[in-house]
Design a protein around this motif. Structure first.
Motif, short mmCIF file in Angstrom:
data_model
loop_
_atom_site.label_atom_id
_atom_site.label_comp_id
_atom_site.label_asym_id
_atom_site.label_seq_id
_atom_site.Cartn_x
_atom_site.Cartn_y
_atom_site.Cartn_z
N LYS A 1 0.83 -1.21 0.00
CA LYS A 1 0.00 0.00 0.00
C LYS A 1 0.86 1.25 0.00
N TYR B 1 -7.56 15.42 -12.08
CA TYR B 1 -6.23 14.97 -11.73
C TYR B 1 -6.17 14.39 -10.34
N ARG C 1 -8.50 12.89 -8.81
CA ARG C 1 -9.09 11.54 -8.90
C ARG C 1 -8.08 10.56 -9.47
N LEU C 2 -7.39 11.02 -10.48
CA LEU C 2 -6.41 10.16 -11.13
C LEU C 2 -5.30 9.77 -10.14
N GLN D 1 -5.55 9.65 -7.10
CA GLN D 1 -6.15 8.76 -6.11
C GLN D 1 -6.15 7.32 -6.64
N GLU D 2 -6.54 7.16 -7.88
CA GLU D 2 -6.54 5.82 -8.47
C GLU D 2 -5.13 5.25 -8.54
N LYS D 3 -4.18 6.13 -8.81
CA LYS D 3 -2.80 5.67 -8.91
C LYS D 3 -2.21 5.44 -7.52
N ARG D 4 -2.95 5.77 -6.51
CA ARG D 4 -2.54 5.55 -5.13
C ARG D 4 -1.22 6.21 -4.77
N GLU E 1 -10.65 12.34 1.64
CA GLU E 1 -10.98 11.01 1.13
C GLU E 1 -9.73 10.19 0.86
N LYS F 1 -6.89 10.39 2.12
CA LYS F 1 -6.15 10.04 3.33
C LYS F 1 -4.63 10.02 3.12
N ASN G 1 -9.54 2.24 1.54
CA ASN G 1 -10.48 2.55 0.47
C ASN G 1 -11.33 1.33 0.19
N GLN H 1 -13.18 3.83 -5.96
CA GLN H 1 -12.25 4.19 -7.03
C GLN H 1 -11.44 2.95 -7.36
N PRO H 2 -11.44 2.53 -8.60
CA PRO H 2 -10.63 1.35 -8.95
C PRO H 2 -9.16 1.58 -8.59
N ASN H 3 -8.50 0.55 -8.21
CA ASN H 3 -7.10 0.65 -7.82
C ASN H 3 -6.20 0.41 -9.02
N ALA H 4 -5.57 1.51 -9.47
CA ALA H 4 -4.75 1.43 -10.68
C ALA H 4 -3.55 0.50 -10.50
N ILE H 5 -3.12 0.32 -9.28
CA ILE H 5 -1.97 -0.54 -9.03
C ILE H 5 -2.33 -2.00 -9.30
N HIS I 1 -1.61 13.14 -21.04
CA HIS I 1 -2.89 13.09 -20.36
C HIS I 1 -4.05 12.93 -21.34
#
Lengths: 337, 337
Positions: free
Chosen positions: A58, A108, A110-111, A113-116, A137, A139, B2, B47-51, B87
């Motif tokens: 993580k 961005y 959001r992006l 966030q998805e990319k963690r 959100e 965190k 998440n 949110q889907p996890n891009a990893i 992008h």
DNA sequence: ATGAAAGCGCTAACAT
DNA sequence: ATGTTAGCGCTTTCAT
């Protein structure tokens, strides 16, 4: 495909757990097997897969940086500092050009966030409620550069009010009495309002007259804004002998306009800028300006973020960075001192 | 933590497979369940996890960009273009500041390999054999910006020889006969040699004298290099009336030195630069220069890389970008025309 | 149209 | 000191 930990394990005749231990420097293996494994890694050209690691730990070892404009000279110097600090701390940086448009910023965020990403550096734009909610959100730690907000977010910036105050005072100390300002936007709580307020207060503190006529406001802080502002200011304030611009680009724009109008800088008009971009020393005459330690600020913000991510501190303290006035050739003593 | 796809599935009373299908727009579900799932996603803020996706798809939707100096004005304009294209194509960009030091470049390349980036943009540095080997190992597309190499790698750049040739010719057409050049490094196969060669050939083509004395060479392309070069050139070429600098920064440095020496630009000395950075129009007099479409180049390189990654083309064609001479105020007719 | 289950490459308990 | 195994969150067969 790239070789995986399995391939290494097979090649070295050990289990994947052992390979993992050796890669990560965890205890639990003999010198002998260590050598075997290292040879296998070498032979196969194995590289651990950061994605797989990220999934399990993580932690992506990546931070996101949001700038209103990547190619702005301001941003690029800050970015260099951030990149530096990040890589020293073992993090990569993803850049996002928000182009000062709210919609893109959210996209961005959001992006990222998805990319963690593990943390975020947010620069030069107001933190709206919407952004703040997303931060929560996510965190992940956030640090602001050259931005403030009424939310409890650590920031790195200079005291803009003070900077503007001292810049104005510098002009006053040179004997100037009729001083104008090329300001930013009244809606900009960072580079706009505080710098104008600092200008005003300095004038008042020295019992010099002040009115709205002393300032032009601008939506942007670019060359063109400064260039267009000078004539306006001159009209309102014909006897003006000195000028404070809220950005170097605007200061240089004003200088350019002065040249065209046949006004000599600094003999007839002194100009002081704000930022100390690289161009400040390249223009002619070289620009006297308030120096923001841009690269340092980026570096500091990066350092703070890294510490926050690593959990070394829970609450990061914000930092006011020191500014200074760097004297070059665009300001001279007033002749009617 | 998440929410994960599992949480969504549970919340909507379906299997994770169905959720996955809906998220990815794959066929195989009723409108009814779709609605249920979408509500669950909304309710949970999923949110889907891009990893995790990356691990399975072997695609990170991320590219790496390597620059010798992030804060260089050249780099930052190119970066903006790259970021844009990336992008638009659905990719994030990780920036790496190689600081022109070979060791760091290798380190970054390895890091990008571990992070499994889908492609690389490599800017402004020579591609050594070592780098090339790593590129091959990584098995990801690479595109070069403002760089060439004897390896078969697609590049985006302007024809530097031509640019320099025409810049020199521009000066000649203005009637100048004694023309000097502030050049780069003889070891630089991009901005160094071709620009000096173009200068030389233009002189020769017009039957003007040429010797090594006509050029100063410099390791860097900065303001300071230009500033220091002017006096040297003046010594070798006292009757010089015009000057071609291999970069805008050097041109502006020379301009600054000229001011200090009391030489009027352009009346006594005409100067033409190369790059068309933003500062070119901000200095005084505004700099006439060879315009490289920096942002466009970045954008084009980004577009090519994205196509390559998506496999739309197998072999990408390289691109020579058009340059142009933008006329401003730093060049005038020669008085002894 | 939907679900169960097998991985992607790795780390971290938990054995041995 | 070393191996086995269960996931991390997701996609993708293969069933049903």
């Amino acid at each position: 495909m790239n070789p995986t930990i399995k391939d290494v394990a097979r090649h070295a005749n050990v289990s994947i757990a052992t390979v993992s231990r050796i890669i990560n420097g965890l205890p639990g293996y003999s010198e002998d097997t260590k050598k075997k494994v290292e040879e296998a890694i070498e032979a196969l050209g194995y590289q651990p897969n950061a994605i797989a690691r990220g999934l399990i730990n993580k932690r992506t070892q990546t931070i996101g940086v949001l700038f209103p404009e990547v190619s702005g000279m301001l941003s690029s110097e800050v970015l260099e500092g951030v990149e530096n600090a990040a890589h020293d701390g073992g993090f990569s940086v993803i850049v996002c050009n928000t182009a000062s448009s709210g919609k893109r910023t959210v996209k961005y965020l959001r992006l990222l966030q998805e990319k963690r990403v593990d943390g975020i550096i947010f620069a030069s734009e107001d933190v709206t409620e919407e952004y703040y909610k997303i931060f929560q959100e996510m965190k992940v730690p956030v640090v602001l550069v050259s931005t403030a907000s009424h939310y409890e977010l650590p920031f790195v910036r200079v005291n803009d009010f003070e900077g503007a105050f001292q810049a104005t005072e510098y002009l006053i100390n040179k004997g100037h009495k009729k001083i104008g300002m090329i300001g930013g936007s009244v809606n900009d709580p960072i580079a706009g309002v505080p710098r104008m307020k600092g200008f005003e207060e300095a004038l008042l503190a020295h019992e010099l007259p002040f009115s709205a006529n002393h300032i032009t406001t601008n939506e942007g802080y670019r060359f063109q804004n400064g260039k267009e502002s000078l004539p306006i200011l001159l009209e309102h304030l014909p006897e003006m002998t000195a000028l404070f611009a809220a950005s170097d680009e605007m200061a240089i724009g004003a200088m350019s306009a002065a040249h065209q109008l046949g006004i000599k800088v600094p003999e007839e008009l002194s100009i002081i800028g704000y930022d100390n971009l690289k161009i400040a020393e390249m223009c002619y005459p070289a620009l006297t300006t308030v120096s923001q330690p841009l690269k340092d600020m980026g570096q500091t913000a990066g350092d703070i973020l890294v510490k926050l991510i690593k959990g070394k501190e829970k609450e990061a303290e914000s930092r006011y960075m020191p500014f200074s006035i760097v004297e070059r050739q665009s300001v001279s003593e007033s002749r009617d001192k």
